[in-house]
Write a protein that holds these residues in place. Structure first.
Motif, PDB file in Angstrom:
ATOM      1  N   ASN A  91      40.588  28.712  44.411  1.00  0.00           N
ATOM      2  CA  ASN A  91      40.176  27.756  43.382  1.00  0.00           C
ATOM      3  C   ASN A  91      39.666  28.467  42.131  1.00  0.00           C
ATOM      4  OD1 ASN A  91      40.823  25.553  44.953  1.00  0.00           O
ATOM      5  ND2 ASN A  91      38.748  25.286  45.753  1.00  0.00           N
ATOM      6  N   ILE A  92      38.835  29.477  42.325  1.00  0.00           N
ATOM      7  CA  ILE A  92      38.279  30.151  41.145  1.00  0.00           C
ATOM      8  C   ILE A  92      39.339  30.988  40.444  1.00  0.00           C
ATOM      9  CG2 ILE A  92      37.440  32.292  42.235  1.00  0.00           C
ATOM     10  CD1 ILE A  92      34.875  31.866  40.540  1.00  0.00           C
ATOM     11  N   MET A  93      40.300  31.511  41.197  1.00  0.00           N
ATOM     12  CA  MET A  93      41.403  32.222  40.558  1.00  0.00           C
ATOM     13  C   MET A  93      42.213  31.279  39.683  1.00  0.00           C
ATOM     14  SD  MET A  93      42.812  34.702  43.583  1.00  0.00           S
ATOM     15  CE  MET A  93      41.800  35.966  44.324  1.00  0.00           C
ATOM     16  N   ASP A  94      42.448  30.055  40.181  1.00  0.00           N
ATOM     17  CA  ASP A  94      43.210  29.081  39.402  1.00  0.00           C
ATOM     18  C   ASP A  94      42.462  28.698  38.132  1.00  0.00           C
ATOM     19  OD1 ASP A  94      45.258  29.085  41.221  1.00  0.00           O
ATOM     20  OD2 ASP A  94      44.605  27.276  42.281  1.00  0.00           O
ATOM     21  N   ILE A  95      41.135  28.602  38.218  1.00  0.00           N
ATOM     22  CA  ILE A  95      40.329  28.267  37.048  1.00  0.00           C
ATOM     23  C   ILE A  95      40.453  29.368  35.997  1.00  0.00           C
ATOM     24  CG2 ILE A  95      37.970  27.956  36.200  1.00  0.00           C
ATOM     25  CD1 ILE A  95      37.324  26.797  39.008  1.00  0.00           C
ATOM     26  N   LEU A  96      40.405  30.609  36.453  1.00  0.00           N
ATOM     27  CA  LEU A  96      40.364  31.745  35.524  1.00  0.00           C
ATOM     28  C   LEU A  96      41.722  32.072  34.926  1.00  0.00           C
ATOM     29  CD1 LEU A  96      37.958  34.088  37.484  1.00  0.00           C
ATOM     30  CD2 LEU A  96      37.445  32.839  35.406  1.00  0.00           C
ATOM     31  N   THR A 100      50.082  29.545  38.160  1.00  0.00           N
ATOM     32  CA  THR A 100      51.185  30.439  37.830  1.00  0.00           C
ATOM     33  C   THR A 100      52.324  30.211  38.791  1.00  0.00           C
ATOM     34  OG1 THR A 100      50.334  32.173  39.269  1.00  0.00           O
ATOM     35  CG2 THR A 100      49.561  32.181  36.996  1.00  0.00           C
ATOM     36  N   GLU A 101      53.462  30.828  38.474  1.00  0.00           N
ATOM     37  CA  GLU A 101      54.635  30.625  39.327  1.00  0.00           C
ATOM     38  C   GLU A 101      54.425  31.164  40.733  1.00  0.00           C
ATOM     39  OE1 GLU A 101      54.957  34.505  37.161  1.00  0.00           O
ATOM     40  OE2 GLU A 101      54.497  32.426  36.652  1.00  0.00           O
ATOM     41  N   ASP A 102      53.463  32.061  40.909  1.00  0.00           N
ATOM     42  CA  ASP A 102      53.199  32.620  42.235  1.00  0.00           C
ATOM     43  C   ASP A 102      51.914  32.025  42.801  1.00  0.00           C
ATOM     44  OD1 ASP A 102      51.374  33.754  40.550  1.00  0.00           O
ATOM     45  OD2 ASP A 102      51.625  35.804  41.306  1.00  0.00           O
ATOM     46  N   ASP A 103      51.717  30.726  42.539  1.00  0.00           N
ATOM     47  CA  ASP A 103      50.459  30.070  42.895  1.00  0.00           C
ATOM     48  C   ASP A 103      50.120  30.225  44.372  1.00  0.00           C
ATOM     49  OD1 ASP A 103      48.252  28.380  41.992  1.00  0.00           O
ATOM     50  OD2 ASP A 103      49.104  26.881  43.339  1.00  0.00           O
ATOM     51  N   ASP A 104      51.137  30.306  45.214  1.00  0.00           N
ATOM     52  CA  ASP A 104      50.876  30.431  46.640  1.00  0.00           C
ATOM     53  C   ASP A 104      50.593  31.867  47.052  1.00  0.00           C
ATOM     54  OD1 ASP A 104      51.190  27.711  47.081  1.00  0.00           O
ATOM     55  OD2 ASP A 104      53.355  27.890  47.372  1.00  0.00           O
ATOM     56  N   ASN A 105      50.730  32.770  46.126  1.00  0.00           N
ATOM     57  CA  ASN A 105      50.528  34.170  46.455  1.00  0.00           C
ATOM     58  C   ASN A 105      49.135  34.605  46.027  1.00  0.00           C
ATOM     59  OD1 ASN A 105      50.690  36.863  46.991  1.00  0.00           O
ATOM     60  ND2 ASN A 105      52.117  37.338  45.326  1.00  0.00           N
ATOM     61  N   LEU A 106      48.208  34.609  46.993  1.00  0.00           N
ATOM     62  CA  LEU A 106      46.821  34.971  46.696  1.00  0.00           C
ATOM     63  C   LEU A 106      46.709  36.431  46.277  1.00  0.00           C
ATOM     64  CD1 LEU A 106      43.916  33.878  46.729  1.00  0.00           C
ATOM     65  CD2 LEU A 106      43.723  34.643  49.085  1.00  0.00           C
ATOM     66  N   LEU A 107      47.705  37.218  46.644  1.00  0.00           N
ATOM     67  CA  LEU A 107      47.627  38.650  46.386  1.00  0.00           C
ATOM     68  C   LEU A 107      48.170  39.047  45.024  1.00  0.00           C
ATOM     69  CD1 LEU A 107      48.818  39.917  49.892  1.00  0.00           C
ATOM     70  CD2 LEU A 107      46.492  39.805  49.039  1.00  0.00           C
ATOM     71  N   SER A 108      48.513  38.081  44.176  1.00  0.00           N
ATOM     72  CA  SER A 108      49.055  38.432  42.871  1.00  0.00           C
ATOM     73  C   SER A 108      48.062  39.317  42.122  1.00  0.00           C
ATOM     74  CB  SER A 108      49.364  37.179  42.048  1.00  0.00           C
ATOM     75  OG  SER A 108      48.177  36.550  41.635  1.00  0.00           O
ATOM     76  N   GLU A 109      48.600  40.278  41.395  1.00  0.00           N
ATOM     77  CA  GLU A 109      47.761  41.261  40.713  1.00  0.00           C
ATOM     78  C   GLU A 109      46.819  40.599  39.712  1.00  0.00           C
ATOM     79  OE1 GLU A 109      48.259  45.294  37.968  1.00  0.00           O
ATOM     80  OE2 GLU A 109      49.980  44.421  38.989  1.00  0.00           O
ATOM     81  N   LYS A 111      45.558  37.535  39.688  1.00  0.00           N
ATOM     82  CA  LYS A 111      44.488  36.782  40.340  1.00  0.00           C
ATOM     83  C   LYS A 111      43.470  37.717  40.994  1.00  0.00           C
ATOM     84  CE  LYS A 111      46.976  32.458  41.109  1.00  0.00           C
ATOM     85  NZ  LYS A 111      47.448  31.481  42.102  1.00  0.00           N
ATOM     86  N   LEU A 112      43.945  38.757  41.624  1.00  0.00           N
ATOM     87  CA  LEU A 112      43.015  39.711  42.230  1.00  0.00           C
ATOM     88  C   LEU A 112      42.157  40.387  41.179  1.00  0.00           C
ATOM     89  CD1 LEU A 112      45.074  41.435  45.069  1.00  0.00           C
ATOM     90  CD2 LEU A 112      43.258  39.744  45.276  1.00  0.00           C
ATOM     91  N   SER A 113      42.754  40.678  40.033  1.00  0.00           N
ATOM     92  CA  SER A 113      41.994  41.283  38.950  1.00  0.00           C
ATOM     93  C   SER A 113      40.889  40.339  38.477  1.00  0.00           C
ATOM     94  CB  SER A 113      42.934  41.627  37.783  1.00  0.00           C
ATOM     95  OG  SER A 113      42.206  42.145  36.694  1.00  0.00           O
ATOM     96  N   ALA A 114      41.200  39.049  38.417  1.00  0.00           N
ATOM     97  CA  ALA A 114      40.221  38.057  37.970  1.00  0.00           C
ATOM     98  C   ALA A 114      39.066  37.940  38.959  1.00  0.00           C
ATOM     99  CB  ALA A 114      40.901  36.701  37.785  1.00  0.00           C
TER     100      ALA A 114
END
Length: 206
Positions: A91-96, A100-109, A111-114
């Motif tokens: 949820n907080i990754m989506d806020i920040l 994105t097109e890889d919304d289901d991929n929690l490991l996206s670079e 989102k992890l950076s955020a």
């Protein structure tokens, strides 16, 4: 002479709780700046507990968890780990970073950076509260992020600090913004010599 966390008395523990409370307030302010909206924080629950109890509070050893680790050194030494369950992390990754097109991929670079930056800012809030209260000069490492089972994440402080006891400061927080809610946990472990210095700087016998 203090040798481990088990020898802390009620006054020492109250001091650590107050540091946790101040750090949580600083964290809420930092989060409000990041989200660009008002953020309220429930009264944080700060307790000194053993590793097993902390792991259970995170949902159990096999619960998948996002952890951001920040080491601190200088006139105070130890580590802080910011922990989120997977749903709150997403949820907080989506806020920040937005959907994105890889919304289901929690490991996206991205989102992890955020989330790593969030953990870094919140962890730094606690370190800064110690520094402000005591006048100690404390350096903060770059943040390290991992997604793993809670038991595996907690093995890091266990391995590094287990020789001086099995107690950590465990802080449970709930942040509420206009449309977003976030529950997080902070694990803080300071070396025994650091605890002594903190208590002495605050005028307490140790």
């Amino acid at each position: 002479m203090l040798k481990n966390y088990d020898e802390l008395n009620d006054i020492h523990i109250d001091v650590l709780r107050e540091i946790g409370n101040i750090g949580a307030g600083n964290a809420a302010s930092a989060l409000a700046t990041i989200l660009d909206e008002r953020v309220d924080i429930s009264l944080p629950r700060v307790r000194i507990t053993d590793f097993d109890t902390a792991i259970n509070a995170l949902g159990g050893a096999e619960t998948m968890t996002v952890g951001v680790l920040v080491n601190f050194s200088g006139e105070a030494n130890g580590m802080i780990m910011f922990l989120l369950n997977m749903e709150d992390a997403k949820n907080i990754m989506d806020i920040l970073v937005g959907d994105t097109e890889d919304d289901d991929n929690l490991l996206s670079e991205l989102k992890l950076s955020a989330i790593k930056e969030i953990g870094n800012i919140l962890g730094s809030s606690y370190i800064n509260s110690i520094s402000t209260l005591t006048g100690l000069v404390i350096n903060i490492s770059i943040p390290y992020i991992a997604i793993d089972m809670a038991g595996a994440l907690m093995s890091v402080p266990i391995i590094e600090f287990g020789s001086v006891g099995d107690k950590v400061m465990f802080i449970e927080e709930s942040f509420s913004a206009e449309e977003n809610h976030l529950k997080s946990n902070i694990i803080m472990f300071a070396e025994i010599e650091t605890l002594k210095i903190i208590m002495e700087r605050l005028g307490l016998d140790i």
